[in-house]
Scaffold this motif. Structure first.
Motif, short mmCIF file in Angstrom:
data_model
loop_
_atom_site.label_atom_id
_atom_site.label_comp_id
_atom_site.label_asym_id
_atom_site.label_seq_id
_atom_site.Cartn_x
_atom_site.Cartn_y
_atom_site.Cartn_z
N GLU A 571 -17.80 56.48 9.76
CA GLU A 571 -18.05 55.18 9.98
C GLU A 571 -19.73 55.06 9.57
O GLU A 571 -20.42 55.99 9.59
N TYR A 595 -24.95 45.57 10.99
CA TYR A 595 -23.34 45.60 10.59
C TYR A 595 -23.04 47.30 10.54
O TYR A 595 -23.63 48.05 10.12
N LYS A 597 -19.29 49.63 10.12
CA LYS A 597 -17.82 49.43 9.60
C LYS A 597 -17.24 50.96 9.73
O LYS A 597 -17.85 51.96 9.55
N PHE A 601 -11.23 50.45 10.77
CA PHE A 601 -11.15 49.15 11.47
C PHE A 601 -12.26 48.27 10.63
O PHE A 601 -13.02 48.73 9.53
N ASP A 602 -12.05 46.92 10.85
CA ASP A 602 -12.80 46.06 9.93
C ASP A 602 -14.12 46.10 10.54
O ASP A 602 -14.72 46.70 11.77
N GLY A 603 -15.38 45.69 9.52
CA GLY A 603 -16.69 45.67 9.91
C GLY A 603 -17.05 44.79 11.04
O GLY A 603 -16.19 43.79 11.28
N PHE A 604 -18.21 45.02 11.69
CA PHE A 604 -18.42 44.12 12.82
C PHE A 604 -20.09 44.13 12.75
O PHE A 604 -20.95 44.83 12.37
N ASN A 633 -16.45 51.39 18.92
CA ASN A 633 -15.27 51.87 18.26
C ASN A 633 -14.31 52.75 19.25
O ASN A 633 -14.84 53.43 20.00
N LYS A 723 -8.01 48.83 19.15
CA LYS A 723 -9.25 48.19 18.10
C LYS A 723 -10.53 48.29 18.75
O LYS A 723 -10.66 48.49 20.01
#
Length: 946
Positions: A571, A595, A597, A601-604, A633, A723
């Motif tokens: 990550e 940001y 990632k 999983f999708d980025g946040f 996460n 998730k």
């Protein structure tokens, strides 16, 4: 031409860099040196701290003249003008209540006063460490407002802020000199196992609440920073020795001892090094609760008894099914099964005290090399940390961590404006083992379950029919006799046979016959940060940074599903922050954006904004408000675990994990007849896609036991794969300095979304979940899934998922510190914490808030009651609360604790002698259901500083 001029400017800046040197000494009113005082250039982030002798040296490229601000907690700040290089500055500080003037770095990744910090921050520095009444500085953190410490062991304390935590506090981060202290496999911090010796601590800072905008994933409910002393600034040899006793009703009195040494030396203005070593050994708090976990109030007289700190009695079965099988095999005459009740019977377990020696041990060593190639603020640092310990950890089961080993190695490049650091964390489980499976498999090694239950049923029938001198029909006496017969010749604690079986079981990592942990998991991490404030000047303080992390899971299939080799994933994240002051530097804006990632999983994106305003003619009132978001996460265990813990199997929800975890089960005779096979393979995927909720199975079972089975009570579990968890946090606060009184207060409100949670489900080995496949076993048509449930042909699984409901938590803290009666220090703080969610929308959700609603803490002391003599008294009270965790649920009663210490300084010996006690009076308490009661700890210590 412009290029040439620009080049000349750069060269002039290079050759003129670090041309001014200022040195001096900082003392108090009595002429005693003040260590760790902050010496900072006014209006800049450039500065240093004094060493243990109060000395400092500051090199800077700042143009002359400039002003130095000298400050230290408990003293009024002093400003001194520097007019020439080489100037010697000697400063005498006057005592004053100035807690809010301390400099912290954690809140914004840049030096700033606590008073102006954009968020709540707590600090525990050298002065607090010296004055703490707790046996260790880490225990002393419990006296900070808003902080809970859950005690699993004498050497394992779990720090928590703002709720939702067990001992496996995956929502809290601890950094030691920038390195994450988290165990890569366990995903949480093991207290101070691989932390710092108290001799080397420069400061401890704690940020309660979300900090993802600057620190990334998992800085979710709080983050703790421990920063060590520099060998350039703090040189010499220092040492401490501490000994005393721990006293507990269950364990008696036991001696403990703790000692450490620190050596640091600057060989030149370019090269310095240090080394630390500390060793602690004692006896843990005995856990001796025999409360029935599933049926409070029951005793071993109950055939299905399952004691809390009794292990092996988790194995149970319905003896009616055993009797049916024995009749089918010709071991009992036909019809005998009709005399055997439909009764669950558990095996006889072993007390925890028979499965561990309760050794508590911590061995820490670290060493660092610091190199300044240009003799300025640019520094290259290598730091290695090693920690080995023995402790007790409570998760889904109780685990004896024996010689558990963690090492960290870091290489860092830094100056006042940037850092680049990379480190690796590696762990080995040593001789650690699961105490529950130790009890289970020692029973099975002595006598297999099938044999034990066969003997139980045979003896039960003998007694029930009037044999062996019993009155016919006495079921209670028949159960007691059956257990006595089945346990005949059982391994007795202390015997050679018991010890040999213990070594055999705890030496095997196969949970089918052993209980040993086997783990060599690693994580690799890189952090970078650059502060442009030296380039942007008064315009704004701008920072950018980022991080990268890789996990390498390696448990050889004993914890994770890494049967065929290590599992790795990564990550990364990047962030920026802008700080700007307006309105005569009274108004302060801080904005951050990050940001992150994960490979899985999708980025946040997690932003943070805060506003602060300093009011009053003397600038002694500060108001702040902040909004920030955070995320967490799923942990390595949430994703890749595959572990049988007795009552359930834990199975992570990563897509590749679901099919990798496969287990073969033996079916009952009825199940074998229905399926045409004596065994059934079940994968982890079925736990997520083909299972009943455990709550509905319990309801159905209760209806069946009441004589009116109601299949409509069964509900198909709806479990989504896990998730990332998200939080939106709001906070307002006030800090004020009113003569000798300091006030710090805050109120927060958190909104959680996709809260990571566990849901227990039940997988029947055969049959349709919609009950559409009835068969006739001789009593009429019955759906096959109901037959599976009645015959014990099912398995409970603990899944990792997210709650579908919105969860909110909220609270407030207020602290008041004052100088009273002349030179006495008094402090008191109050913390309120609570949460809410709509239980009807997710009845299977187990929040595990595990935090008292009300807490009050107070301190009273004097560092100079008379010459060289001081004392400190701490008191804390915690409200009752409900503890909810995978090991056990239950109420934690309210408790009140007094700690105290008295110290005497001998300047000629450079020594401080201390005598103290934690939990004076011995009113035993516990902070979590299932742990040992915390007793009293009495100690004496001798600290030598150069």
């Amino acid at each position: 031409m412009r290029i040439s001029i620009f080049t000349l400017c750069l060269l002039w800046g290079f050759f003129s860099y670090a041309q001014t040197t200022v040195s001096g000494k900082v003392t108090d009113e009595n002429g005693m040196p003040v260590s760790d005082a902050n010496v900072v250039i006014a209006g800049k982030t450039i500065g240093t701290v004094t060493d243990t002798g109060g000395m400092f040296v500051l090199e800077t490229s700042e143009n002359l003249p400039f002003t130095l601000k000298v400050s230290s907690i408990g003293y009024a700040p002093v400003s001194v003008t520097v007019t020439s290089s080489g100037q010697e500055v000697n400063v005498r500080l006057q005592e004053q209540e100035t807690l809010l003037n301390e400099i912290v770095i954690s809140a914004s990744r840049t030096p700033e006063r606590i008073f102006e910090s954009p968020v709540t921050v707590e600090r525990f520095g050298i002065r607090e460490i010296r004055n703490t009444s707790s046996a260790t500085f880490y225990d002393g953190l419990e006296n900070l407002k808003g902080v809970d410490i859950n005690t699993s062991s004498l050497t394992f304390k779990s720090v928590n802020t703002r709720g939702f935590a067990t001992f496996a506090n995956t929502r809290f981060v601890q950094l030691v000199d920038g390195m994450d202290n988290t165990s890569p496999a366990l995903n949480f911090v093991l207290g101070n196992l691989v932390g710092m010796s108290e001799l080397d601590v420069h400061s401890v800072e704690l940020l309660p609440g979300a900090s993802s905008a600057l620190y990334g994933a998992n800085a979710f409910n709080g983050i703790l920073f421990m920063t060590s002393k520099s060998p350039f600034d703090d040189q010499g040899i220092s040492a401490y020795a501490k000994s005393g006793i721990t006293s507990q009703e269950a364990a008696g009195d036991h001696t403990f001892y703790d000692f450490g040494i620190r050596m640091a030396h600057a060989f030149s203005d370019k090269f310095a090094g240090k080394a630390n070593f500390s060793y602690l050994r004692g006896t843990d708090w005995y856990a001796v609760s025999e409360e029935d976990v599933l049926n409070p109030g029951a005793t071993r007289a109950d055939p299905d008894y399952d004691g809390m700190n009794i292990y092996g009695d988790e194995v149970s079965t319905n003896i009616k099914g055993v009797a049916n099988s024995m009749v089918a095999q010709g071991l009992l005459p036909d019809g005998a099964q009709n005399l055997v009740p439909d009764q669950i019977v558990s095996r006889t377990g072993y007390a925890e005290r028979n499965l561990t020696d309760y050794k508590a041990e911590s061995v820490k060593a670290d060493f660092a090399l610091h190199y300044r190639p240009f003799a300025d603020d640019f520094e290259i640092i290598y730091n290695g940390r090693l920690g080995r310990g023995s402790t007790v950890y409570q998760g889904a089961n109780r685990y004896a961590l024996r010689d558990f080993f963690i090492q960290q190695h870091k290489l860092e490049f830094r100056n006042d404006n940037f850092f680049v650091r990379g480190y690796i964390t590696a762990e080995k489980a040593g001789d650690s083992y699961d105490m529950r499976f130790t009890g289970i498999n020692m029973n099975r090694l002595w006598k297999p379950d099938e044999q034990w239950y066969g003997e139980y049923v045979g003896a039960y029938l003998t007694a029930l029919q009037g044999g062996a001198g019993f009155a016919p029909g006495d079921e209670t006496a028949s159960h007691a006799f059956a257990r006595q017969v089945a346990d005949m010749g059982r391994l007795e604690p202390g015997t050679p046979e018991f010890k040999n079986a213990f070594r055999q079981v705890t030496g095997s990592p196969d949970l089918a016959n052993g209980s040993k942990f086997q783990d060599n998991t690693k994580l690799r991490h890189i952090d970078v940060n650059y502060n442009f404030s030296h380039l942007t000047g008064s315009f704004a303080d701008i920072q950018v940074g980022g991080s990268f992390r890789e996990y390498v899971l390696n448990s050889s299939g004993t914890i994770f599903t890494d049967y065929e080799g290590p599992i790795s994933y990564s990550e990364y994240g990047a962030y920026t922050q802008v700080q700007k002051k307006f309105m005569d530097e009274r108004f302060k804006f801080t904005g951050s954006l990050r940001y992150d990632k994960s490979q899985l999983f999708d980025g946040f994106v997690s932003p943070r904004f805060s506003l602060g305003y300093t009011a009053g003619q003397d600038r002694n009132h500060n108001f702040r408000a902040s909004f920030q978001t955070g995320f967490r996460n799923p942990t390595t265990q949430d994703l890749f675990i595959g572990l049988d813990v007795g009552r359930a199997i834990l199975v992570g929800s990563a897509e590749e994990n679901l099919d990798r975890y496969v287990r073969t089960y033996d079916l009952s005779d009825t199940g074998a007849a229905l399926t045409g096979s004596p065994t059934m393979e079940v994968s982890g995927r079925q736990a997520y896609e083909r299972a009943f909720s455990a709550r509905s199975v319990q309801a159905f079972t209760a209806s069946a036991e009441a004589g009116a089975p109601d299949p409509s009570l069964l509900a198909v579990a709806d479990v989504e794969k896990v998730k990332p968890e998200k939080i939106t946090a709001f906070e307002v606060g006030y800090r004020g300095q009113l003569e000798n009184i300091t006030i710090d207060a805050s109120v927060y409100y958190n909104q959680y979304k996709d809260f990571i949670a566990n849901e227990t489900v039940v997988v029947p080995f055969y049959g349709a979940l919609d009950l559409s496949d009835p068969v006739d076993p001789g009593t009429g048509p019955v759906p096959m899934a109901l037959i599976a449930l009645s015959q014990g042909d099912f398995q409970a699984y603990q899944t990792y998922t997210n709650s579908s409901v919105d969860i909110n938590s909220y609270g407030a803290t207020v602290g008041v510190d004052a100088r009273v009666f002349g030179n006495y220090d008094f402090g008191i703080n109050y913390t309120y914490a609570d949460f809410d969610f709509d239980e009807d929308k997710d009845p299977d959700f187990r929040p595990g808030f595990n935090t008292p609603k009300h807490k009050v803490k107070a301190s009273f002391g004097n560092t100079d009651l008379f010459e060289n003599f001081g004392f400190q008294v701490n008191w804390r009270w915690s409200d009752a609360f409900f503890w909810q965790a995978s090991f056990a649920d239950g109420d934690v009663p309210a408790f009140s604790v007094f700690d105290a210490q008295f110290n005497y300084r001998v300047p000629s010996l450079k020594s401080t002698f201390k005598i103290g006690a934690a939990n004076i009076g011995g009113s035993e308490y516990f902070t979590a259901v299932g742990t040992g009661l915390v007793g009293s700890q009495y100690y004496v210590s001798w600290v030598v500083n150069p």
